[in-house]
Design a protein around this motif. Structure first.
Motif, mmCIF file in Angstrom:
data_model
loop_
_atom_site.group_PDB
_atom_site.id
_atom_site.type_symbol
_atom_site.label_atom_id
_atom_site.label_comp_id
_atom_site.label_asym_id
_atom_site.label_seq_id
_atom_site.Cartn_x
_atom_site.Cartn_y
_atom_site.Cartn_z
ATOM 1 N N UNK A 195 5.223 35.336 28.742
ATOM 2 C CA UNK A 195 5.780 33.600 28.609
ATOM 3 C C UNK A 195 4.834 32.453 29.539
ATOM 4 N N UNK A 196 3.813 31.836 28.128
ATOM 5 C CA UNK A 196 2.999 31.371 28.712
ATOM 6 C C UNK A 196 3.445 29.460 28.198
ATOM 7 N N UNK A 197 3.849 29.091 29.613
ATOM 8 C CA UNK A 197 4.124 27.338 28.986
ATOM 9 C C UNK A 197 3.018 26.315 29.075
ATOM 10 N N UNK A 198 2.559 25.660 28.662
ATOM 11 C CA UNK A 198 1.545 24.514 28.149
ATOM 12 C C UNK A 198 1.878 23.850 28.735
ATOM 13 N N UNK A 199 1.929 22.227 29.631
ATOM 14 C CA UNK A 199 3.045 21.278 29.506
ATOM 15 C C UNK A 199 2.110 20.664 29.996
ATOM 16 N N UNK A 200 2.449 19.068 30.354
ATOM 17 C CA UNK A 200 2.149 17.767 30.452
ATOM 18 C C UNK A 200 1.362 16.645 30.487
ATOM 19 N N UNK A 245 -0.389 24.926 33.138
ATOM 20 C CA UNK A 245 0.011 25.942 32.331
ATOM 21 C C UNK A 245 0.577 26.997 33.754
ATOM 22 N N UNK A 246 1.791 27.623 33.247
ATOM 23 C CA UNK A 246 2.177 28.435 34.126
ATOM 24 C C UNK A 246 2.814 29.891 33.309
ATOM 25 N N UNK A 247 2.600 31.011 33.770
ATOM 26 C CA UNK A 247 2.788 32.225 33.368
ATOM 27 C C UNK A 247 4.016 32.433 33.916
ATOM 28 N N UNK A 248 4.977 33.088 32.988
ATOM 29 C CA UNK A 248 5.881 33.924 33.993
ATOM 30 C C UNK A 248 5.433 35.878 33.481
ATOM 31 N N UNK A 249 5.821 36.248 34.306
ATOM 32 C CA UNK A 249 5.671 38.055 33.900
ATOM 33 C C UNK A 249 7.340 38.107 34.477
ATOM 34 N N UNK A 250 7.688 39.503 34.020
ATOM 35 C CA UNK A 250 8.176 39.832 33.983
ATOM 36 C C UNK A 250 8.424 41.355 35.086
ATOM 37 N N UNK A 251 9.177 41.186 36.332
ATOM 38 C CA UNK A 251 8.962 42.282 37.179
ATOM 39 C C UNK A 251 9.122 43.170 37.229
ATOM 40 N N UNK A 252 9.163 44.517 38.229
ATOM 41 C CA UNK A 252 9.925 45.895 38.702
ATOM 42 C C UNK A 252 11.648 45.692 37.981
ATOM 43 N N UNK A 283 12.933 40.316 36.885
ATOM 44 C CA UNK A 283 13.082 39.300 36.442
ATOM 45 C C UNK A 283 12.001 38.479 36.968
ATOM 46 N N UNK A 284 11.874 37.127 35.847
ATOM 47 C CA UNK A 284 10.669 36.814 35.596
ATOM 48 C C UNK A 284 10.030 36.092 36.710
ATOM 49 N N UNK A 285 8.426 35.958 36.744
ATOM 50 C CA UNK A 285 7.784 35.431 38.272
ATOM 51 C C UNK A 285 7.089 34.397 37.521
ATOM 52 N N UNK A 286 6.862 33.283 38.002
ATOM 53 C CA UNK A 286 6.174 32.585 37.681
ATOM 54 C C UNK A 286 4.073 33.342 38.858
ATOM 55 N N UNK A 287 3.172 32.475 37.378
ATOM 56 C CA UNK A 287 2.697 32.990 38.123
ATOM 57 C C UNK A 287 1.309 31.795 37.355
ATOM 58 N N UNK A 288 0.439 31.721 38.072
ATOM 59 C CA UNK A 288 -0.478 30.638 37.392
ATOM 60 C C UNK A 288 0.052 28.868 38.276
ATOM 61 N N UNK A 289 0.229 28.122 37.612
ATOM 62 C CA UNK A 289 1.220 27.015 38.046
ATOM 63 C C UNK A 289 0.667 26.403 38.362
#
Length: 187
Positions: free
Chosen positions: A91-96, A108-115, A118-124
């Motif tokens: 899930x990408x979220x582009x905001x602001x 831009x924030x990217x959420x990737x599901x870990x092992x 749980x969705x973990x934030x990337x970028x940000x």
């Protein structure tokens, strides 16, 4: 012994209450309003809570960062993708706006599901919606994230998170094989 009183911010309390009731929190409902996704209600609420946005009351700019920034509402776009083709959405979220993101005008924030599921934030960080490049690492495509300046940073997956990989000069940008997030989302 004195009782310990915990004060929970309103948006977290709403998200927890919504998760318990199987309903989207007010922020998650706004964030995922027009998004076609396979995320569960709980996952949508978790992502909304992690972002920490508050509803602004403005239909065209539905979010604020906190109650002190109510004069600077912003919009957010959610892109549900499956970049590594494993059947689980990223899930990408582009905001602001310039208040939240400086000269870039968005973040831009990217959420990737870990092992552990749980969705973990990337970028940000401040930047434009990423271009997804044809090059990849460990099943995830490289991401080029534009912003102010004459070079574009490329981010590469290292197996756990996206890390800065290299810069691409403005003159070389057009030579790259790339696809926008909107195209990736439709695939």
């Amino acid at each position: 012994m004195k009782k310990l009183l915990l004060i929970i911010p309103l948006f977290i309390a709403q998200a927890l209450h919504s998760q318990q009731n199987g309903k989207l929190s007010p922020t998650a409902a706004l964030l995922f309003k027009a998004v076609k996704t396979t995320l569960t209600v709980n996952e949508q609420n978790q992502i909304a809570a992690r972002l920490g946005f508050l509803p602004s009351g403005d239909k065209s700019q539905p979010f604020i960062q906190d109650k002190d920034s109510k004069d600077y509402p912003f919009a957010a776009s959610v892109y549900a993708t499956d970049m590594n083709k494993d059947g689980t959405e990223e899930i990408f979220v582009v905001f602001g706006n310039t208040f939240t993101s400086g000269n870039a005008g968005s973040s831009v924030v990217l959420f990737i599901k870990n092992t552990t599921g749980t969705y973990v934030e990337n970028l940000g960080f401040p930047g434009m919606a990423p271009d997804v490049l044809a090059t990849n690492s460990q099943g995830y495509p490289d991401l080029l994230i534009g912003g102010p300046g004459m070079e574009f940073p490329v981010w590469r997956w290292n197996g756990k998170t996206y890390k800065f990989y290299k810069s691409v000069k403005d003159a070389d940008y057009e030579k790259l094989k790339k696809v926008g997030l909107e195209s990736i989302r439709k695939q």
